[in-house]
Design an enzyme around this catalytic site. Structure first.
Site, short mmCIF file in Angstrom:
data_model
loop_
_atom_site.label_atom_id
_atom_site.label_comp_id
_atom_site.label_asym_id
_atom_site.label_seq_id
_atom_site.Cartn_x
_atom_site.Cartn_y
_atom_site.Cartn_z
N HIS A 17 9.70 -24.94 31.30
CA HIS A 17 8.77 -24.43 30.28
C HIS A 17 7.85 -23.37 30.89
CE1 HIS A 17 9.08 -28.67 28.35
NE2 HIS A 17 9.72 -27.85 27.53
N LYS A 41 9.84 -37.52 17.97
CA LYS A 41 10.01 -38.42 19.11
C LYS A 41 8.71 -39.18 19.38
CE LYS A 41 12.57 -34.47 20.80
NZ LYS A 41 12.44 -33.24 21.60
N ARG A 90 18.78 -23.29 27.34
CA ARG A 90 19.25 -23.70 28.67
C ARG A 90 20.76 -23.56 28.80
NH1 ARG A 90 16.14 -29.21 28.09
NH2 ARG A 90 17.08 -28.81 26.09
N SER A 128 12.23 -32.43 29.59
CA SER A 128 11.15 -33.42 29.69
C SER A 128 11.73 -34.83 29.69
CB SER A 128 10.18 -33.26 28.50
OG SER A 128 9.61 -31.99 28.50
O1 PNS Z 1 10.01 -29.62 22.63
P1 PNS Z 1 10.75 -29.98 21.36
O2 PNS Z 1 10.56 -31.45 21.03
O3 PNS Z 1 12.19 -29.59 21.40
O4 PNS Z 1 10.05 -29.13 20.20
C1 PNS Z 1 10.55 -29.17 18.88
C2 PNS Z 1 9.57 -28.45 17.92
C3 PNS Z 1 8.20 -29.10 17.95
C4 PNS Z 1 9.46 -26.99 18.32
C5 PNS Z 1 10.20 -28.56 16.49
O5 PNS Z 1 10.46 -29.90 16.20
C6 PNS Z 1 9.31 -27.98 15.41
O6 PNS Z 1 9.25 -26.77 15.24
N1 PNS Z 1 8.61 -28.85 14.66
C7 PNS Z 1 7.72 -28.46 13.59
C8 PNS Z 1 8.32 -28.77 12.20
C9 PNS Z 1 9.15 -27.60 11.75
O7 PNS Z 1 8.65 -26.52 11.47
N2 PNS Z 1 10.50 -27.80 11.68
C10 PNS Z 1 11.43 -26.73 11.36
C11 PNS Z 1 11.76 -26.63 9.94
S1 PNS Z 1 12.53 -28.08 9.30
#
Ligand code: PNS
Length: 159
Positions: A17, A41, A90, A128
């Site tokens: 990150h 999560k 990745r 993570s």
């Molecule tokens: O580090 P992560 O857990 O892969 O991050 C995922 C994250 C937080 C970027 C993603 O879940 C997200 O954008 N969540 C906000 C809700 C949202 O806008 N979802 C997309 C449209 S359904």
């Protein structure tokens, strides 16, 4: 130059990150690391802990801010006047999910673009979840997270 948002759970932030944040900060006028409150999560670190940790490790980058968001990412970007979402890729295995997310986000708000940055190959295996798994099993997480986080992550598992 555009304002970018780098979203994620950051539970915890890894060197992968951090590498993306550093490189994005050299391209964009401002990068906001947006820590998701409402991740599906169950996080190891509370939202307050994740924010504090991210703030600590990005303090040397003057154009990097740390914030938190709840709800839709694109709505957050609109509120903050940010027109770019940065995502790290990745491996090919990340692509399908990220392509779906980028497409739905584009459908929701057309003028917020998702830009993908390839993760530095030395972190291509890193996540993570793996950091937590290794720490939980008392393995060595040095070089996977910033040095100052090693005892903090281990401490979560009473190590
Ligand atoms: O580090 P992560 O857990 O892969 O991050 C995922 C994250 C937080 C970027 C993603 O879940 C997200 O954008 N969540 C906000 C809700 C949202 O806008 N979802 C997309 C449209 S359904």
């Amino acid at each position: 130059m555009a304002k970018a948002v780098y979203p994620g759970s950051f539970d915890p932030i890894t060197n992968g990150h951090l590498d993306i944040i550093k490189r994005a900060s050299e391209i964009f006028e401002e990068v906001t690391v947006a820590v998701a409150i409402n991740s599906s999560k169950e996080p190891l670190f509370t939202i307050e802990e994740r924010i504090e940790i991210v703030k600590r490790v990005v303090q040397d980058y003057p154009n990097v801010k740390v914030d938190t968001f709840n709800g839709l990412l694109v709505e957050y970007c609109k509120d903050k006047d940010a027109n770019v979402i940065i995502k790290g890729l990745r491996a090919v295995s990340d692509f399908e999910y990220e392509f779906q997310m980028a497409s739905i986000n584009k459908k929701l708000v057309d003028d917020v673009e998702t830009l993908f940055m390839m993760t530095n190959t030395k972190y291509s295996y890193l996540s993570s979840s793996l950091v937590k798994e290794i720490a939980r099993l008392n393995g060595c997480i040095k070089d996977l997270v910033p040095d100052e986080l090693v005892p903090i992550v281990r401490g979560k598992f009473n190590l």
